[in-house]
Write a protein that holds these residues in place. Sequence first.
Motif, short mmCIF file in Angstrom:
data_model
loop_
_atom_site.label_atom_id
_atom_site.label_comp_id
_atom_site.label_asym_id
_atom_site.label_seq_id
_atom_site.Cartn_x
_atom_site.Cartn_y
_atom_site.Cartn_z
N LEU A 12 0.83 -1.21 0.00
CA LEU A 12 0.00 0.00 0.00
C LEU A 12 0.86 1.26 0.00
CD1 LEU A 12 -2.77 1.35 0.13
CD2 LEU A 12 -2.65 1.17 2.61
N ALA A 13 1.95 1.24 0.75
CA ALA A 13 2.85 2.40 0.79
C ALA A 13 3.52 2.62 -0.56
CB ALA A 13 3.90 2.21 1.88
N PHE A 18 -5.51 2.44 -2.58
CA PHE A 18 -6.08 1.22 -2.00
C PHE A 18 -6.52 0.20 -3.05
CE2 PHE A 18 -6.12 3.60 1.93
CZ PHE A 18 -5.97 2.62 2.90
N PRO A 19 -7.31 0.58 -4.06
CA PRO A 19 -7.74 -0.43 -5.03
C PRO A 19 -6.58 -1.09 -5.80
CG PRO A 19 -9.17 1.47 -5.17
CD PRO A 19 -8.04 1.85 -4.27
N ARG A 20 -5.59 -0.30 -6.21
CA ARG A 20 -4.45 -0.90 -6.93
C ARG A 20 -3.65 -1.82 -6.02
NH1 ARG A 20 -3.41 4.37 -9.64
NH2 ARG A 20 -2.04 4.80 -7.88
N ALA A 21 -3.48 -1.43 -4.75
CA ALA A 21 -2.73 -2.28 -3.82
C ALA A 21 -3.47 -3.59 -3.58
CB ALA A 21 -2.51 -1.54 -2.50
N ALA A 22 -4.79 -3.51 -3.43
CA ALA A 22 -5.58 -4.73 -3.22
C ALA A 22 -5.49 -5.65 -4.43
CB ALA A 22 -7.04 -4.37 -2.92
N GLU A 23 -5.52 -5.06 -5.62
CA GLU A 23 -5.42 -5.86 -6.84
C GLU A 23 -4.03 -6.50 -6.95
OE1 GLU A 23 -5.49 -5.13 -11.64
OE2 GLU A 23 -6.66 -3.78 -10.37
N ARG A 55 -1.62 9.31 1.46
CA ARG A 55 -0.19 9.48 1.78
C ARG A 55 0.09 8.93 3.17
NH1 ARG A 55 -2.78 14.20 2.70
NH2 ARG A 55 -2.19 15.38 4.52
N LEU A 56 1.37 8.68 3.43
CA LEU A 56 1.78 8.15 4.73
C LEU A 56 1.87 9.27 5.76
CD1 LEU A 56 4.63 5.71 3.67
CD2 LEU A 56 2.31 5.12 4.29
N THR A 57 1.59 8.93 7.02
CA THR A 57 1.81 9.86 8.11
C THR A 57 3.28 9.75 8.51
OG1 THR A 57 1.26 8.22 9.80
CG2 THR A 57 -0.56 9.56 8.95
#
Length: 114
Positions: A12-13, A18-23, A55-57
Amino acid sequence: MKIALLRRFVVLAEELHFPRAAEKLGIPLASLHTSIDKLEEEVGHPVIHRESPTRLTKVGELLLVEAQQTVDAAPAPAPKQQAPGGGKAKASKGKGRAPIVKGQPKPYKKRQGR
């Protein structure tokens, strides 16, 4: 902390979507959201800003460095077992029963009256 959660966080990072990472992971989107929620619960802080743009915290950036090292050092995940192909499962009818022809009574049995 589970390696699977860290793997999902690292992907995910990298994607920041989210959708591309899940795919890419081959999992449902809801499962990815749940995994990130569990990771944030274990860490005690949010690790990603979910509003657009994703984005990341600061905590997420620090966790990413450790997560990448841990994931790189861990063995590769085991491949998923495929169920053997076939048809529908059939119930066992027990041992010693003769096949029954539909509409005909069993041999040597009287039909039950109604």
